[in-house]
Design an enzyme around this catalytic site. Structure first.
Site, PDB file in Angstrom:
ATOM      1  CE  LYS A  72      -3.643   1.894   2.749  1.00 51.47           C
ATOM      2  NZ  LYS A  72      -4.540   1.859   4.181  1.00 51.47           N
ATOM      3  CB  SER A 148      -7.388   4.212   3.358  1.00 49.65           C
ATOM      4  OG  SER A 148      -6.650   3.454   4.266  1.00 49.65           O
ATOM      5  CB  SER A 172      -8.262   1.243   6.187  1.00 49.79           C
ATOM      6  OG  SER A 172      -8.916   2.636   6.277  1.00 49.79           O
TER       7      SER A 172
END
Length: 467
Positions: A72, A148, A172
């Site tokens: 990520k 996210s 997330s």
């Protein structure tokens, strides 16, 4: 290696092929890269392509040697590459060293070949940043993959990789996993180190992964659950590798369930029905299941968490301004991020301390439920994946819509408990619907045993989007 064969295996399975020399790490990488080239232009899951670097650094050892993997673009640095956090402000922020988590992934043999999309600073439950662009859900390109860790979940659901790094400060990991039909475990606070960057949102943010199989999640957590010197939180190490827990039958559990939306008015009927169906499944598997009310002052928790997040945004922008010797200018961060920072700048130190105390009190209240029950069962989300742009259509409704979408994840970041979303249901229109299970602090092992049992009872691995 043909895509159909590549996608038929999870990460543990692919590593087994490499170990038996049935396929090479280079072949696996090329399969992943070919799939990325085919589908990423439509979903925008991978925003930094590191293929050439990966071709030159294919790992030769480790329990997951040769498995293609993605980081990520937030929370895990890779030396020599940019970690933007989804923001123009850090578009050129090249990491000088690997994060501890990245180093441990490499030691496990994972071959990192890219970074995934995330909203600016991970602030939103959707992935729609100005800097990295909109990420789309492989199940329906008009809907969000969540956030996210939306890019991570979209990449896994689309078959680019079997698993990807993710992080969870308010849902997330669980939100995008639920949106994309994946398994998503948020470990207990302190299980995975954030070294050397420091803790996120007063310890609410936790790193791990989104995966298609339960055993991949367990294997990845085994790889990274190593405390680092100076970590501010400590948990006793697991009794045995989490990978071994997945195949173990759980004892008969006492499971409390609720169809409540903890931070909103009510659940979408399909999410409510998914909880009731999961409760029946658990009962059929031999567990005791009872409806419960979840204790705790949820409005106070939500307000305190919002204050902590705003103060954290302000502190991060101030640190960057100090580092470069000039303030952050308008346009360097998104308008809503700047508004959050302004709010954070107005937070007095006593108010911040009181917010932390409120969050701790909330954790103690919720913990009382787990004196009676082993596991709490509830919906992961308030509704299936929402249309892209829906949260931001009317700024007056942003907060209301955020918690209508994700009413049940943030509480367990603030208690620090492990929580997992399991893809046990699908909506009438074919969208995944995740069901959430929360365990006692530090008891990921029990959740992995339950998840393995659920996976065997109602398999989902072969259920993939048409994309």
């Amino acid at each position: 290696m043909r895509f159909e064969e590549y996608r038929a295996h999870d990460a543990v399975g692919l590593a087994g092929l490499v170990a038996r020399r049935e396929v090479s790490a280079a072949e696996l990488l090329e399969a992943a890269v070919a799939r990325m080239a085919e589908v990423n232009p439509r979903i925008n899951a991978i925003t930094l392509d590191l293929t050439e670097r990966a071709r030159g650094e294919a790992p030769a050892s480790g329990p997951l040697a040769g498995v293609p993997f993605l980081l990520k673009d937030l929370g895990a640095n890779l030396k020599g590459t940019v970690t933007s956090g989804g923001s123009k402000l850090f578009a050129h922020a090249v990491a000088e060293a690997d994060s501890a988590t990245t180093r441990l992934y490499k030691q496990a043999g994972l071959n990192i070949f890219g970074k995934t999309n995330t909203p600016e600073f991970g602030l939103w439950p959707v992935t729609e940043s100005e800097h990295l662009g909109v990420c789309r859900n492989p199940w329906d390109l008009g809907r969000t993959p969540g956030g996210s860790s939306g890019g991570a979940a979209a990449a896994v659901a689309a078959g680019i990789v079997p698993a990807a790094h993710a992080s969870d400060g308010g849902g997330s990991i669980r939100t995008p996993a639920a949106c994309c039909g994946l398994f998503g475990m948020k470990p207990s606070r302190g299980r995975v180190s954030f070294a050397p960057q420091g803790e996120g949102w007063a310890g609410a943010s936790i790193q791990h992964a989104v995966t298609r199989s339960v055993r991949d999640s367990a294997a990845l957590l085994d790889a990274v659950c190593q405390p680092q010197p100076g970590d501010p939180y400590f948990l006793a190490p697991p009794e045995r590798p989490y990978l071994e827990e997945v195949g173990r039958e759980p004892c008969a559990l006492r499971i409390g369930f609720t169809t409540a939306a903890l931070q909103s008015a009510e659940l979408d009927p399909e999410c409510r029905d998914a909880v009731l169906d999961a409760a029946k499944l658990c009962e059929d598997l031999g567990h005791t299941v009872e409806e419960v009310n979840v204790p705790g002052d949820f409005p106070a928790m939500q307000a305190a968490a919002g204050l902590v997040i705003a103060a954290s945004v302000a502190a991060n922008l101030a640190a960057e301004a100090e580092r470069r010797g000039r303030p952050v200018e308008p346009g360097e961060v998104e308008v809503l991020t700047a508004a959050s920072a302004r709010r954070g700048e107005g937070v007095a130190a006593p108010d911040y301390v009181r917010a932390i105390q409120t969050l701790h009190a909330f954790g103690r209240a919720v913990a009382a439920l787990f004196e009676t029950y082993d596991v709490l069962l509830l919906s992961t989300l308030g509704r299936p994946a929402i249309p892209i742009g829906w949260i931001f259509e009317d700024r007056r409704l942003i907060a209301e819509r955020i918690f209508a979408f994700m009413p049940n994840t943030q509480p367990f970041n603030n208690t620090g408990q492990p929580a997992m979303t399991v893809p046990l249901a699908w909506s009438g229109s074919g969208l995944p619907v995740g069901v959430q299970f929360v365990g006692r602090m530090g008891k990921e092992a029990g959740l992995f045993r339950l998840a393995g049992q659920l996976e065997r009872a109602r398999p989902w691995f072969d259920r993939t989007p048409a994309l």
